[in-house]
Structure formats: C-alpha cells, structure tokens
Design a protein around this motif. Structure first.
Motif: not given
Length: 425
Positions: A160-164, A218-219, A240-244, A382-385
C-alpha cells in the motif's frame, strides 16, 4: 522573469494549463522547462483539484481479452487499463519497454503522487519470482526502473502507498508474503519513491502469507493472511504500522468479520474500512462492529476488488455470465449503513469488449485471470500531488508474447490475491 504563456499573467496561464486533461500531460511536459517545473509543483495539482477540474481515474490491471475464440488459446498476458468515472471512457497505458512479455503475474501496484509503482510478482515466461520495481510517470508518460525489492524474494505480499506531501515524502510499504520455499514472512520494507531507496521496517508480530493492506487513518494496516503451518487458513487478525512512531501496534485478533478470501478491503474517504464479503458490502463502525451497506449487484458472481474515492465505491469482479470483468459503482455517502441493503442503488459501469479481460475464479486452477488495481487519483485526502488519476490498492498486469509449452502445462498457485492502489494525479 519568463512568462508561463507569453502575454498572459501566470494566474491566467495556470488556469489554461490546469484545464488540459491528464492524458495530455506528457505533451505539456515536453514543451519547455517552465511547464515541466509547473507540472512538478504540488501547488499546480492542488489548484486543479480545488477547482474541480481534476477527476478520479481508476487504474485496472487485467489480461488482454480473448476477443476471437481459437482452438489453441495463447498465453495470458497483462496490461494496465485506466477507467475515467466522470466520462465512462476506458483506455490503456503504454507498456514498459523493460517488460516485453507484459507485467509480472501477481505483481503489486501502488500509486503515489503522479506515479504508479509496480512491485515484484512472477516473470511471465517462467514464473520465477522477481524483485524488480517499475515506475510509471503520468506526467512524462514514461516508465523507469526502480531499486529492486530487498531480499528475500517474496510473493503474495501486502502492499500500500502512503499519500505524499509538500515535502515530497512518497512511500510504498510492503509486508509479509512468502519466500521461495513457501515459508510465510513477517518482514516489511518501505520504498521512498522520490529517493528510489528501500529501508527495512521492524518485523510484524506474525507471519502473514497472502495478506492484504490498506492505509487507514495514516497507518499501514496489514490484514489477514496465514502462517506457514496454517496454509490457506486465513485469519481475521490485523496489525498496523504507525509511520510516525516507526513501530507496529499490537495484533488485533478479530478485525475482519469473517475468515474469507479474497480479502477485498478498502479505506473510505470517511476514515472507515469497507469490505466485500459474500453477497454484501460491509463497513466497520465504531468499536469494530461491522454493518451492512449494500448487497452486491445481481450480475456479479464474485467481488475481486474494490476502490473508494470521494464518497464512491467501485466494486469489480466476475460476472455470472462468463468470467469477464464486471464493475459497479455505489454512492456510499447515501447508503452508509443501510437498513435495507437490497435497495442500495448501484450504477453499472459499461465495460467495452476489449477491456473485459478474463478473470480467474479463485476455485479455478487456470491461469486465465485478471487482477484489478485501481486508484482514486483525485479523491485521496492527504496526497498533495492531486491531479486526474486515482488508484486503489491492488495488483496487476500487461501484455504480449509466449510461455514455453512446458510452462503452459504447469499450474500456478491456486489462489489469486487481488491487489490495488489509490493515488491522486
């Protein structure tokens, strides 16, 4: 200072460029350095989204359809197809020059910003596991090779991809799957698309073969799968992996309502998780309780994948009359949850013959299947692009040549694990 368009203010020029459809981005990109800089600027894509010009686009990974029946069917090859919900138009993306035999079988797709990342899978000619990464740029219309997936070689992993963001941090996460000896894995990695580099993550608490993943609140949430000793016995658990924090949370034992395959889970814009199970679409409410949203359309025999964007849910799967692709869209804003699921209003997606690609029933041992990878390009919060292309989290495909006869007679793994990707362009 040079003008974007001579004789116009930059604001007016930006309005003009923003109105160009996403499939013409490569032409704009080739004009001049200023236009290339503008297209690469996240501000430009946020502007397109804020004005309503940008529209979601679903990317589908599917086999080339057998339009003409023949006594001797050829090898199944895969391509990337895009669907524009706003217009109903279907088209195909150009194949990668590095993949003359089509995209790898069982590869994974992830969309970040204006790029689509294809990870791993099986080589079409000999079904050897590959660690290759291929990246398609919607701005240039070109493919490039990415850094290979770190060892061990793995198949059927979650992706899975995290938004930019404005900082350019665009990350694809990979976890689980199995190695060359069919041992389930718990290792995980993160791929920085901008920096073209992988880094190891802490291991999950459990081995998870044939797991799936979504980005939820966000996870990086990895769902289901099974251990080496429990072949094919899919669990209801998740972690779940907490990115922060850079760490995995505790294993949750009963996240999914049922032990089922395929696990067609998708994160909605409302921060909830949706799943197709049996003949129903369900949503996870507060406290982990699942509620029915709608019954699947009568024409759909089996849901293989789903993608959500801007209050919409698109479900793709096998039709009852043959194993070709069928798709329907549900307005989840108007139906969540429904006291009478059977009354949910689905909008049928018309799929042209050349984009129906044969799908594999999970009970089949044949290779004639299609994976669906989609992505709500514009609708990802959340994805700015943000631009025109969206992807749901899934896997997929391509097209072209021939498997050796000896390989044609060999049966691949029985299960087909769908994968998809969500992204804005």
């Amino acid at each position: 200072m040079e003008d974007l368009i001579p004789g116009l203010t930059d604001d007016v020029a930006r309005e003009c460029l923003a109105r160009v459809p996403f499939n013409a981005f490569p032409t704009l990109f080739s004009v001049c350095k200023l236009w290339r800089q503008e297209l690469r600027d996240p501000t430009f894509h946020r502007f397109r989204k804020s004005t309503g010009i940008a529209q979601p686009v679903v990317v589908v990974v599917q086999s080339m359809p057998d339009i003409a029946e023949s006594a001797r069917p050829g090898p199944v090859v895969y391509r990337l197809v895009i669907f524009e919900p706003a217009t109903g138009v279907w088209s195909s993306l150009p194949p990668s020059p590095d993949l003359p035999f089509g995209l790898p079988l069982f590869c994974r797709l992830a969309a970040v910003g204006t790029e689509l990342v294809v990870v791993g899978g099986w080589e079409p000619r000999n079904w050897a596991t590959t660690d290759k990464v291929h990246v398609y740029d919607f701005l240039t219309g070109e493919w490039r090779r990415g850094s290979p997936l770190p060892d061990p070689l793995r198949s059927f992993f979650a992706c899975a991809a995290m938004p930019g963001s404005d900082k350019g941090c665009r990350v694809v996460y990979v976890a689980g799957g199995h190695d060359e000896n069919k041992n389930a894995l718990r290792s995980a990695f993160a791929y920085d698309v901008t920096g073209d580099s992988w880094k190891p993550l802490p291991d999950m608490a459990r081995d998870r073969d044939e797991c799936c993943a979504v980005i939820l609140r966000g996870k990086f949430l990895v769902l289901s799968g099974y251990s080496t000793e429990a072949q094919g016995m899919f669990s209801r658990s998740a972690e779940a992996f907490d990115v922060t924090a850079g760490s995995w949370g505790p294993v949750e034992e009963a996240v999914l309502e049922k032990e089922a395959w395929p696990v067609t889970c998708v994160a909605g814009e409302d921060g909830r998780m949706y799943q197709c199970t049996g003949r129903e679409v369900i949503v996870q409410l507060e406290g982990g309780v699942w509620a029915t949203v709608a019954e699947l359309p009568g024409e759909m025999k089996l849901a293989l994948n789903a993608v959500a964007w801007e209050g919409k849910l698109m479900v793709m799967g096998l039709g009852r009359s043959g194993d070709s692709l069928v798709a329907n869209i549900l307005d989840i804003k108007a139906t969540t949850p429904m006291p009478t699921p059977a009354s949910a209003s689905w909008r049928k997606v018309e799929v042209p013959l050349e984009y129906r690609g044969r799908l594999l029933d999970p009970a089949d041992d044949d290779v004639s299947h299609t994976w669906i990878g989609a992505a709500p390009q514009e609708g990802n919060k959340g994805d700015e692009m943000c631009s025109d292309v969206s992807f749901p989290q899934t896997t997929a495909s391509s097209f072209d040549p021939t498997h050796p006869a000896s390989i044609m007679s060999t049966k691949p793994a029985k299960r087909l694990t769908p994968s998809h990707a969500l992204t804005p362009l």
